[in-house]
Design a protein around this motif. Structure first.
Motif, short mmCIF file in Angstrom:
data_model
loop_
_atom_site.label_atom_id
_atom_site.label_comp_id
_atom_site.label_asym_id
_atom_site.label_seq_id
_atom_site.Cartn_x
_atom_site.Cartn_y
_atom_site.Cartn_z
N GLY A 285 -8.59 23.36 -20.36
CA GLY A 285 -8.34 22.58 -18.57
C GLY A 285 -7.10 21.82 -18.97
N LEU A 286 -7.79 21.23 -20.23
CA LEU A 286 -6.27 19.97 -21.04
C LEU A 286 -5.05 20.74 -20.73
N ALA A 287 -5.20 21.64 -21.40
CA ALA A 287 -3.54 22.54 -20.95
C ALA A 287 -2.76 22.46 -19.30
N ILE A 288 -3.61 22.81 -18.71
CA ILE A 288 -3.69 23.15 -17.77
C ILE A 288 -3.16 21.97 -16.92
N LEU A 289 -3.88 20.26 -17.25
CA LEU A 289 -4.01 19.33 -16.24
C LEU A 289 -3.21 18.77 -16.99
N THR A 328 10.95 16.14 -20.51
CA THR A 328 9.94 15.83 -21.83
C THR A 328 8.32 16.66 -21.53
N ILE A 329 8.34 16.15 -19.93
CA ILE A 329 7.08 17.01 -19.99
C ILE A 329 7.12 18.62 -19.84
N ASP A 330 8.61 19.52 -18.78
CA ASP A 330 8.75 20.49 -18.95
C ASP A 330 8.98 20.74 -20.61
N ALA A 331 8.77 20.49 -21.25
CA ALA A 331 9.01 20.89 -22.82
C ALA A 331 7.67 20.94 -23.57
N ILE A 332 6.68 20.24 -23.09
CA ILE A 332 5.40 20.38 -23.49
C ILE A 332 4.29 21.29 -22.32
N ARG A 333 4.98 21.32 -21.62
CA ARG A 333 4.06 22.69 -21.13
C ARG A 333 4.47 23.90 -21.01
N ALA A 334 6.11 24.02 -21.86
CA ALA A 334 6.14 25.18 -21.98
C ALA A 334 5.79 25.91 -23.68
N ALA A 343 -1.54 28.14 -17.50
CA ALA A 343 -1.16 27.23 -16.48
C ALA A 343 -1.58 26.38 -14.90
N LYS A 344 -2.47 27.26 -14.78
CA LYS A 344 -2.84 26.91 -13.67
C LYS A 344 -4.62 27.25 -12.98
N LEU A 345 -5.30 26.36 -12.46
CA LEU A 345 -6.44 26.62 -12.95
C LEU A 345 -6.58 27.64 -12.03
N SER A 346 -6.00 28.66 -10.86
CA SER A 346 -6.28 29.88 -10.23
C SER A 346 -5.70 30.66 -11.64
N GLU A 347 -5.41 30.72 -12.78
CA GLU A 347 -5.18 31.61 -13.70
C GLU A 347 -6.77 31.50 -14.24
N VAL A 377 -8.98 9.78 -4.81
CA VAL A 377 -7.76 10.62 -4.09
C VAL A 377 -6.74 11.59 -5.12
N ALA A 378 -6.52 10.46 -5.63
CA ALA A 378 -4.90 10.63 -6.41
C ALA A 378 -5.80 11.86 -7.77
N VAL A 379 -7.52 11.31 -8.18
CA VAL A 379 -7.66 12.56 -9.47
C VAL A 379 -7.69 14.32 -8.34
N THR A 380 -7.95 13.86 -6.58
CA THR A 380 -7.97 15.39 -6.04
C THR A 380 -6.28 15.60 -6.02
N GLU A 381 -5.33 14.76 -5.83
CA GLU A 381 -4.32 15.26 -6.08
C GLU A 381 -3.75 15.32 -7.03
N ILE A 382 -4.04 15.61 -8.19
CA ILE A 382 -3.21 16.03 -9.39
C ILE A 382 -4.30 17.33 -10.00
N LEU A 383 -5.85 17.51 -9.10
CA LEU A 383 -6.09 18.66 -8.99
C LEU A 383 -5.76 19.73 -8.14
N GLU A 384 -5.51 18.75 -7.63
CA GLU A 384 -4.07 20.40 -6.98
C GLU A 384 -2.93 20.45 -6.81
N LEU A 385 -2.49 20.03 -7.71
CA LEU A 385 -1.14 20.36 -8.67
C LEU A 385 -1.71 21.01 -9.36
#
Ligand code: NZQ
Ligand code: ZN
Length: 387
Positions: A285-289, A328-334, A343-347, A377-385
């Protein structure tokens, strides 16, 4: 740097065969032990038998509670409390990962409380006293082996909530890296992400002047980035497992958060809402979020902190702060992807259906986060992302 008190009361017994020292440690506190464990890994590895033999050889009486689930449930906790009360247990020994340790801490607190142990998690009561506990850690991830935190899931209300108390800090923890050789790739990678996330939660704060703490934090991150892939490729590489194990404890024993007002913990609160409903592995969950939280909170004023991390940990050369922050954020994701983390909740088959509800539940006690305050609302937006 802010004023602080720092006290780590957990004695760490680190290294091969350190398990042989547990009897002496336990006898400082009691003679009837409840051994807690999970769904079978400690039976398969022989750890349970070994511990029972050591305790029997030292005339320490043993009761058992097995079957504690990953994302430990209130049900198991209540079972443990009954066993302790009925058998006059005076010490709890947790064999396993964070879930077993957290469940055991809940049992330890519940035994000394007249009311419902869930009261602690819904902030109706505070832990004042607990049975002493010790741990034999088998998975490098949560830091629960050296802190006073416990996270428990209530299936009935679909809540997964944390508590923290000085009296829940283990009296001792055995950290034998060879006990983590059998952790599979998925759990090893989740553990690495969790350790790194604990560093992020305390690194990304508005506090200034905490150079030492931030340098230590970057050192822990570099260790995870170097040793994580080695542990995945060579599960029995002692040095890699040893470095990850010690990183687990140091990332969440308060050290890197000293001199700061508090950690952010927003992403952890969001992840707990996701796993409360979908029983997801915490690190997954943390890896995705986390990268999505980072993208969401990044702005021109705080970009320098992301850029610093990128330059010191990932060797990013970009001079512009916002560009460096994005890299930096891209490097963490990679890096997370290189560990085969989704990388996604759908996965992991999590649909959008409950995003709004998760946002509301995450903010049940008010807005979350300290680096940047987040409302529902902000939390929901992060979940949407993250979908
Ligand atoms: O149940 P068993 O059979 O033991 O198998 C476990 C489980 O399936 C397995 N495992 C553990 N050690 C093993 C092993 N398999 C083979 N060989 C070994 N040596 O791994 C699986 C996951 O175990 P679990 O204990 O759930 O993992 P983890 O340590 O990641 O703990 C996760 C829990 O801790 C909470 C999380 O929310 C989650 O509920 N957290 C606790 C924190 C704290 N107390 O400070 C902070 C964290 O941020 C986190 O929230
Ligand atoms: Zn965590």
């Amino acid at each position: 740097m802010k004023n602080f008190n720092y006290h780590t009361s957990t004695k760490i017994l680190f290294g091969k065969n350190k398990i042989n020292e547990i009897a002496g440690e336990i006898l400082n506190y009691g003679k009837h032990v409840l051994i807690t464990y999970g769904q079978g890994s400690v039976i398969k590895s022989g750890l349970l038998e070994k511990v029972k033999t050591i305790l029997a050889d030292n005339d320490i009486k043993v009761s058992e509670l097995g079957g504690i689930q990953p994302n430990p449930r209130l049900e198991s906790v209540k079972k443990g409390i009954s066993i302790c009360k009925e058998n006059d247990i005076d010490f709890i020994l947790a064999l396993g990962g964070g879930s077993i340790i957290d469940g055991s801490k809940a049992i330890a607190a519940g035994v000394k409380y007249e009311g419902d142990v869930w009261d602690f998690y819904i902030r109706k009561a505070k832990v004042e006293d607990a049975l002493p506990i010790g741990t034999v850690l088998t998975l490098a991830a949560t830091g629960s082996e050296m802190n006073g935190g416990s996270v428990v899931t209530n299936d009935e209300t679909q809540e997964k909530l944390p508590i923290s108390s000085e009296s829940l800090k283990p009296k001792f923890s055995v950290l034998d890296p060879t006990l983590t050789f059998s952790v599979n790739k998925y759990q090893t990678a989740s553990g690495v992400v969790d350790i790194m996330s604990h560093v992020f939660e305390q690194y990304f704060t508005p506090d200034m002047g905490t150079e030492l703490q931030d340098n230590i934090a970057e050192g822990i991150l570099k260790t995870c980035i170097n040793e994580g892939p080695i542990a995945l490729a060579e599960p029995e590489n002692y040095q890699a497992r040893a470095n990850l194990m010690w990183a687990s404890s140091l990332a969440l024993n308060g050290l890197t958060g000293t001199g700061k007002m508090m950690g952010d913990w927003g992403t952890h609160m969001i992840e707990h809402e996701v796993s409360a409903i979908y029983d997801l592995t915490h690190g997954v969950g943390l890896a995705i979020l986390f990268p999505n939280w980072m993208k969401f909170v990044l702005n021109e004023r705080n970009a320098f902190k992301f850029a610093r991390l990128g330059r010191n940990v990932f060797g990013i050369k970009e001079e512009d702060e916002v560009l460096a922050a994005n890299k930096t954020i891209d490097a963490i994701r990679a890096f997370f992807s290189s560990l085969d983390m989704p990388a996604k909740l759908s996965e992991v088959n999590i649909p959008e259906e409950h995003f709004k509800k998760m946002g509301e539940k995450a903010c049940k006690f008010g807005p979350i986060g300290y680096f940047r305050r987040l409302n529902d609302v902000a939390v929901t937006e992060i979940l949407e992302l993250s979908k």
